[in-house]
Design a protein around this motif. Structure first.
Motif, PDB file in Angstrom:
ATOM      1  N   VAL A  83       0.689  -1.137  -0.049  1.00 32.15           N
ATOM      2  CA  VAL A  83       0.029   0.001   0.036  1.00 32.15           C
ATOM      3  C   VAL A  83       0.820   1.463  -0.011  1.00 32.15           C
ATOM      4  CG1 VAL A  83      -0.344   0.086   2.597  1.00 32.15           C
ATOM      5  CG2 VAL A  83      -1.958   0.940   1.131  1.00 32.15           C
ATOM      6  N   PHE A  84       1.923   1.255   0.501  1.00 36.45           N
ATOM      7  CA  PHE A  84       2.860   2.313   0.540  1.00 36.45           C
ATOM      8  C   PHE A  84       3.293   2.985  -0.847  1.00 36.45           C
ATOM      9  CE2 PHE A  84       3.525   0.291   4.561  1.00 36.45           C
ATOM     10  CZ  PHE A  84       2.827   1.328   5.277  1.00 36.45           C
ATOM     11  N   SER A  85       3.613   2.095  -1.658  1.00 40.19           N
ATOM     12  CA  SER A  85       3.893   2.457  -3.093  1.00 40.19           C
ATOM     13  C   SER A  85       2.710   3.056  -3.620  1.00 40.19           C
ATOM     14  CB  SER A  85       4.278   1.154  -3.610  1.00 40.19           C
ATOM     15  OG  SER A  85       5.392   0.583  -3.435  1.00 40.19           O
ATOM     16  N   VAL A  86       1.709   2.653  -3.525  1.00 40.84           N
ATOM     17  CA  VAL A  86       0.522   3.262  -4.205  1.00 40.84           C
ATOM     18  C   VAL A  86       0.124   4.725  -3.431  1.00 40.84           C
ATOM     19  CG1 VAL A  86      -2.013   3.278  -4.419  1.00 40.84           C
ATOM     20  CG2 VAL A  86      -0.695   0.916  -4.488  1.00 40.84           C
ATOM     21  N   ILE A  87       0.416   4.714  -2.320  1.00 36.84           N
ATOM     22  CA  ILE A  87       0.253   6.131  -1.724  1.00 36.84           C
ATOM     23  C   ILE A  87       1.372   6.978  -2.095  1.00 36.84           C
ATOM     24  CG2 ILE A  87       0.409   7.273   0.294  1.00 36.84           C
ATOM     25  CD1 ILE A  87      -0.660   4.757   1.811  1.00 36.84           C
ATOM     26  N   ILE A  88       2.620   6.588  -2.271  1.00 34.86           N
ATOM     27  CA  ILE A  88       3.639   7.576  -2.382  1.00 34.86           C
ATOM     28  C   ILE A  88       3.417   8.014  -3.972  1.00 34.86           C
ATOM     29  CG2 ILE A  88       6.074   7.515  -3.331  1.00 34.86           C
ATOM     30  CD1 ILE A  88       6.701   5.855  -0.559  1.00 34.86           C
ATOM     31  N   ILE A  89       3.046   6.925  -4.793  1.00 37.52           N
ATOM     32  CA  ILE A  89       2.992   7.210  -6.474  1.00 37.52           C
ATOM     33  C   ILE A  89       1.612   7.984  -6.625  1.00 37.52           C
ATOM     34  CG2 ILE A  89       2.493   6.486  -8.643  1.00 37.52           C
ATOM     35  CD1 ILE A  89       4.409   3.988  -8.088  1.00 37.52           C
ATOM     36  N   GLY A  90       0.859   8.014  -5.785  1.00 33.60           N
ATOM     37  CA  GLY A  90      -0.448   8.748  -5.836  1.00 33.60           C
ATOM     38  C   GLY A  90      -0.261  10.335  -5.537  1.00 33.60           C
ATOM     39  N   LEU A  91       0.635  10.411  -4.361  1.00 33.27           N
ATOM     40  CA  LEU A  91       1.268  11.706  -3.831  1.00 33.27           C
ATOM     41  C   LEU A  91       2.042  12.441  -4.931  1.00 33.27           C
ATOM     42  CD1 LEU A  91       1.677  10.978  -0.023  1.00 33.27           C
ATOM     43  CD2 LEU A  91      -0.140  12.447  -1.032  1.00 33.27           C
ATOM     44  N   VAL A  92       2.864  11.754  -5.617  1.00 30.01           N
ATOM     45  CA  VAL A  92       3.785  12.324  -6.739  1.00 30.01           C
ATOM     46  C   VAL A  92       2.950  12.577  -7.617  1.00 30.01           C
ATOM     47  CG1 VAL A  92       5.587  11.865  -8.095  1.00 30.01           C
ATOM     48  CG2 VAL A  92       5.833  11.250  -5.826  1.00 30.01           C
ATOM     49  N   SER A  93       2.105  11.921  -8.182  1.00 28.25           N
ATOM     50  CA  SER A  93       1.128  12.060  -9.416  1.00 28.25           C
ATOM     51  C   SER A  93       0.254  13.452  -8.943  1.00 28.25           C
ATOM     52  CB  SER A  93       0.134  10.969  -9.633  1.00 28.25           C
ATOM     53  OG  SER A  93      -0.763  11.325 -10.505  1.00 28.25           O
ATOM     54  N   ASN A  94      -0.371  13.582  -7.794  1.00 29.21           N
ATOM     55  CA  ASN A  94      -0.974  14.896  -7.538  1.00 29.21           C
ATOM     56  C   ASN A  94      -0.010  15.977  -7.477  1.00 29.21           C
ATOM     57  OD1 ASN A  94      -3.569  13.643  -7.538  1.00 29.21           O
ATOM     58  ND2 ASN A  94      -3.350  12.757  -5.443  1.00 29.21           N
ATOM     59  N   LEU A  95       0.901  15.762  -6.715  1.00 33.08           N
ATOM     60  CA  LEU A  95       1.774  17.144  -6.712  1.00 33.08           C
ATOM     61  C   LEU A  95       2.140  17.410  -8.005  1.00 33.08           C
ATOM     62  CD1 LEU A  95       3.741  18.709  -4.984  1.00 33.08           C
ATOM     63  CD2 LEU A  95       5.539  16.935  -5.243  1.00 33.08           C
ATOM     64  N   LEU A  96       2.543  16.473  -8.943  1.00 37.89           N
ATOM     65  CA  LEU A  96       2.871  17.027 -10.560  1.00 37.89           C
ATOM     66  C   LEU A  96       1.452  17.946 -10.812  1.00 37.89           C
ATOM     67  CD1 LEU A  96       4.702  13.821 -11.812  1.00 37.89           C
ATOM     68  CD2 LEU A  96       5.660  16.345 -11.322  1.00 37.89           C
ATOM     69  N   TRP A  97       0.086  17.348 -10.631  1.00 32.92           N
ATOM     70  CA  TRP A  97      -1.019  18.180 -11.022  1.00 32.92           C
ATOM     71  C   TRP A  97      -0.933  19.617 -10.620  1.00 32.92           C
ATOM     72  CZ3 TRP A  97      -3.825  17.666 -15.036  1.00 32.92           C
ATOM     73  CH2 TRP A  97      -4.176  16.140 -15.317  1.00 32.92           C
ATOM     74  N   VAL A  98      -0.511  19.668  -9.252  1.00 31.16           N
ATOM     75  CA  VAL A  98      -0.288  21.288  -8.578  1.00 31.16           C
ATOM     76  C   VAL A  98       0.815  21.934  -9.505  1.00 31.16           C
ATOM     77  CG1 VAL A  98       0.400  22.413  -6.499  1.00 31.16           C
ATOM     78  CG2 VAL A  98      -0.998  20.179  -6.363  1.00 31.16           C
ATOM     79  N   LEU A  99       1.831  21.163  -9.903  1.00 31.78           N
ATOM     80  CA  LEU A  99       3.040  21.844 -10.702  1.00 31.78           C
ATOM     81  C   LEU A  99       2.793  22.154 -11.891  1.00 31.78           C
ATOM     82  CD1 LEU A  99       5.929  20.055  -8.935  1.00 31.78           C
ATOM     83  CD2 LEU A  99       5.057  22.288  -8.378  1.00 31.78           C
ATOM     84  N   GLY A 100       1.445  21.803 -12.454  1.00 29.20           N
ATOM     85  CA  GLY A 100       1.137  22.064 -13.897  1.00 29.20           C
ATOM     86  C   GLY A 100       1.476  20.922 -14.810  1.00 29.20           C
ATOM     87  N   THR A 101       1.789  19.710 -14.556  1.00 25.14           N
ATOM     88  CA  THR A 101       2.064  18.668 -15.316  1.00 25.14           C
ATOM     89  C   THR A 101       0.920  17.638 -15.339  1.00 25.14           C
ATOM     90  OG1 THR A 101       4.579  19.215 -14.717  1.00 25.14           O
ATOM     91  CG2 THR A 101       3.948  16.880 -15.944  1.00 25.14           C
ATOM     92  N   HIS A 102       0.761  16.931 -16.061  1.00 28.31           N
ATOM     93  CA  HIS A 102      -0.161  15.797 -16.031  1.00 28.31           C
ATOM     94  C   HIS A 102       0.501  14.686 -15.320  1.00 28.31           C
ATOM     95  CE1 HIS A 102      -2.921  12.515 -17.098  1.00 28.31           C
ATOM     96  NE2 HIS A 102      -3.675  13.483 -17.701  1.00 28.31           N
ATOM     97  N   GLY A 103      -0.121  14.639 -14.079  1.00 28.20           N
ATOM     98  CA  GLY A 103       0.523  13.855 -13.205  1.00 28.20           C
ATOM     99  C   GLY A 103       0.662  12.234 -13.701  1.00 28.20           C
ATOM    100  N   PRO A 104      -0.478  11.718 -13.959  1.00 28.52           N
ATOM    101  CA  PRO A 104      -0.539  10.312 -14.116  1.00 28.52           C
ATOM    102  C   PRO A 104       0.112   9.852 -15.401  1.00 28.52           C
ATOM    103  CG  PRO A 104      -2.879  11.062 -13.607  1.00 28.52           C
ATOM    104  CD  PRO A 104      -1.975  12.115 -13.617  1.00 28.52           C
ATOM    105  N   ASN A 105      -0.024  10.862 -16.465  1.00 27.02           N
ATOM    106  CA  ASN A 105       1.076  10.321 -17.346  1.00 27.02           C
ATOM    107  C   ASN A 105       2.424  10.372 -17.265  1.00 27.02           C
ATOM    108  OD1 ASN A 105      -1.436  10.021 -19.086  1.00 27.02           O
ATOM    109  ND2 ASN A 105      -1.262  11.778 -20.241  1.00 27.02           N
TER     110      ASN A 105
END
Length: 179
Positions: free
Chosen positions: A109-131
């Motif tokens: 579960v920790f990998s899912v949480i970390i990758i989810g947080l990084v993805s959302n952080l990238l959204w905040v920075l203006g980059t398409h996080g999931p891609n």
């Protein structure tokens, strides 16, 4: 080295590493080969000079003949040494050393949480996080997801699947619902 299978006294090349599993090794070998070749091809001591009467296309092929021979011998020796360490070849060695630990990393579960947080952080920075994280995410979670899919196909239910904590099960089920 590509492993082969013997069926009815005939040898067949396996296609296991001709797809995505062998792509990482193919890219690394291509980069190293191109870099070594370009450096060797620039060395004037390794060039074969042809007379002016020889057509330019033929002269160019002879010009880099020694670097091609050196690279062929070099990679043959490296391949031989790798097969002494890993009899199944470089692809299997890379899979064992790099991809298998990533599979273990992708089943908690920790990998899912970390990758989810990084993805959302990238959204905040203006980059398409999931891609942006898709290459890493897919590398880590594809094999456990396929194992779970095989389990469901065999048993008819996901209850008791071998990897309950994966991206598809947790992030898609709890974080991406509702758009």
């Amino acid at each position: 080295y590509t492993p082969y299978t013997v069926v009815d006294n005939a040898s067949y090349m396996t296609i296991k590493f001709l797809g995505a599993q062998g792509l990482f090794v193919a890219i690394i070998v291509a980069i190293i080969t191109g870099e070594v070749f370009s450096r060797l091809a620039r060395s004037p001591r390794l060039m074969i000079k042809m007379p002016d009467q020889v057509p330019p296309a033929v002269a160019r092929s002879f010009k880099v003949l020694i670097p091609v021979i050196i690279i062929t011998i070099l990679f043959s020796v490296i391949n031989y040494l790798i097969t002494l360490i890993a009899p199944e070849g470089l692809n299997d060695l890379v899979y064992t050393v790099i991809q298998a630990p990533l599979k273990d990393m992708g089943t908690n579960v920790f990998s899912v949480i970390i990758i989810g947080l990084v993805s959302n952080l990238l959204w905040v920075l203006g980059t398409h996080g999931p891609n942006t994280v898709a290459a890493i995410r897919d590398t880590i979670f594809t094999e456990p997801n396929l194992d779970n899919l095989s389990y469901v196909a065999q048993h008819g239910s996901a209850w008791g699947a071998p990897y309950p904590a994966t991206w598809a099960g947790l992030n898609d089920g709890f974080a991406n619902y509702g758009g």
